[in-house]
Structure formats: structure tokens, C-alpha cells
Scaffold this active site. Structure first.
Site, PDB file in Angstrom:
ATOM      1  N   ARG A  69       0.805  -1.220   0.000  1.00 46.27           N
ATOM      2  CA  ARG A  69       0.000   0.000   0.000  1.00 46.27           C
ATOM      3  C   ARG A  69       0.837   1.269   0.000  1.00 46.27           C
ATOM      4  NH1 ARG A  69      -2.639  -4.032   2.682  1.00 46.27           N
ATOM      5  NH2 ARG A  69      -1.810  -3.402   4.684  1.00 46.27           N
ATOM      6  N   GLU A 106       2.524  -7.351  14.064  1.00 45.07           N
ATOM      7  CA  GLU A 106       1.650  -7.626  15.204  1.00 45.07           C
ATOM      8  C   GLU A 106       1.110  -9.053  15.158  1.00 45.07           C
ATOM      9  OE1 GLU A 106      -1.038  -5.483  12.195  1.00 45.07           O
ATOM     10  OE2 GLU A 106       1.060  -5.485  12.781  1.00 45.07           O
TER      11      GLU A 106
END
Length: 177
Positions: A69, A106
Site C-alpha cells: 500500500r 503484530e
């Protein structure tokens, strides 16, 4: 930050254009979907404009976009501020010699690569991605650029998730290292 004003109406439009998808790509993750932002040309332009307003006078010579992105936001920012664009890719996507940096996410781990010779020592770099959660990806990007001799001026992200809580706003981050 002078380019970012909390009462700027563009910020609210950007916040409300991002869709949150629960439990993607795995249970417990609140995925921030920027594809809904991209469907609104005015909001997409406002997002790019906010970054350009901040960086146009900072003598940035290279914008490094993190796959995938960062490839959406980085090139229009680079063009608007007169900088080159350098893609930071996932492993084994670039031919030739590369710098490589592993990092934690994460929900796992990953790696970024950049062509050796993509930038010259002393260039001023801006790292661009869509989201900061743990900061691991941005730190890896900064290390890659610094290995090549660049000075990382800032890291710019559209979305921040402090402590992995869902909070959306345009955020500018100074180098963490």
C-alpha cells in the site's frame, strides 16, 4: 505539525472513508481497509495533498514506499514534490543485489528488500506506508535506507493504531532510531 490541523475538514473525510474489517486476516485483527478511501477521488486527492503540503519544502530526494500500500501513496507524493520513488519489496521480488531487513509484525514476521544502488549516500528520504501498528515495518524500512547511506527525514502513514487500538487519523512520524 504545521501541515496537520485537527480542525482540517479533510481529516474527518479521510477517517470516515476507511473501512474496518474485523478478524482479517486472522481472528483478533481489525484490518484497516484503505481501498474504500481510494474509491473516493476527492478523499484520495486530499490524502495526497496533506502529505505534499508537509513535505514539499523539506528537500526530500527519495520517497520509499513499503509494499504494497505504500506503492499507492508514495508515487504521487514523489511526483508532486519532485523526488524519485524507491519500492521496498517483499522477499524475492527484486532481481539483482538487494539490501534485506527482517522485522516483526503484530501477527507474525516478514522481510523487506531494496535494490543496492537505488539511492545515493546522503539522499534525504521519506518512508511512506498506509498504516503504523507496531512500528516494525517502518523501522525495517529506515534500516534499509540507512544501510544505503540515506538520511531518513520522516515516516508518513495515513493510519495509526496506537497500542493496537483502532484510532484513525493522518499521522506523521519522526524517525524512531
Amino acid at each position: 505539525m504545521s501541515a496537520l490541523k485537527a480542525d482540517d475538514p479533510r481529516i474527518q473525510a479521510i477517517q470516515s472513508s476507511i473501512r474496518v474489517v474485523p478478524d482479517f486476516p486472522k481472528p483478533g485483527i481489525m484490518f484497516q481497509d484503505i481501498t474504500t478511501l481510494l474509491l473516493d477521488p476527492k478523499v484520495f486527492r486530499d490524502t495526497i495533498d496533506l502529505f505534499v503540503e508537509r513535505y514539499k519544502s523539506k528537500s526530500i530526494s527519495v520517497v520509499a514506499g513499503i509494499e504494497a500500500r505504500g506503492f499507492i501513496f508514495g508515487p504521487p507524493i514523489a511526483l508532486a514534490i519532485g523526488a524519485k520513488f524507491v519500492p521496498l519489496r517483499k522477499p524475492k521480488k527484486l532481481p539483482g543485489e538487494v539490501f534485506r531487513q527482517e522485522y516483526d509484525l503484530e501477527y507474525g514476521s516478514d522481510c523487506l528488500e531494496m535494490h543496492v544502488g537505488a539511492l545515493a549516500s546522503g539522499e534525504r528520504a521519506l518512508v511512506v506506508d498506509d498504516l503504523i501498528a507496531t512500528g516494525g515495518t517502518l523501522c525495517a524500512a529506515m534500516k534499509l535506507l540507512e544501510c544505503a547511506g540515506a538520511e531518513v527525514v520522516e515516516c508518513a502513514c495515513v493510519i495509526e493504531i496506537p497500542a493496537l487500538k483502532v484510532t484513525l487519523f493522518l499521522q506523521f512520524h519522526f524517525p524512531l532510531l
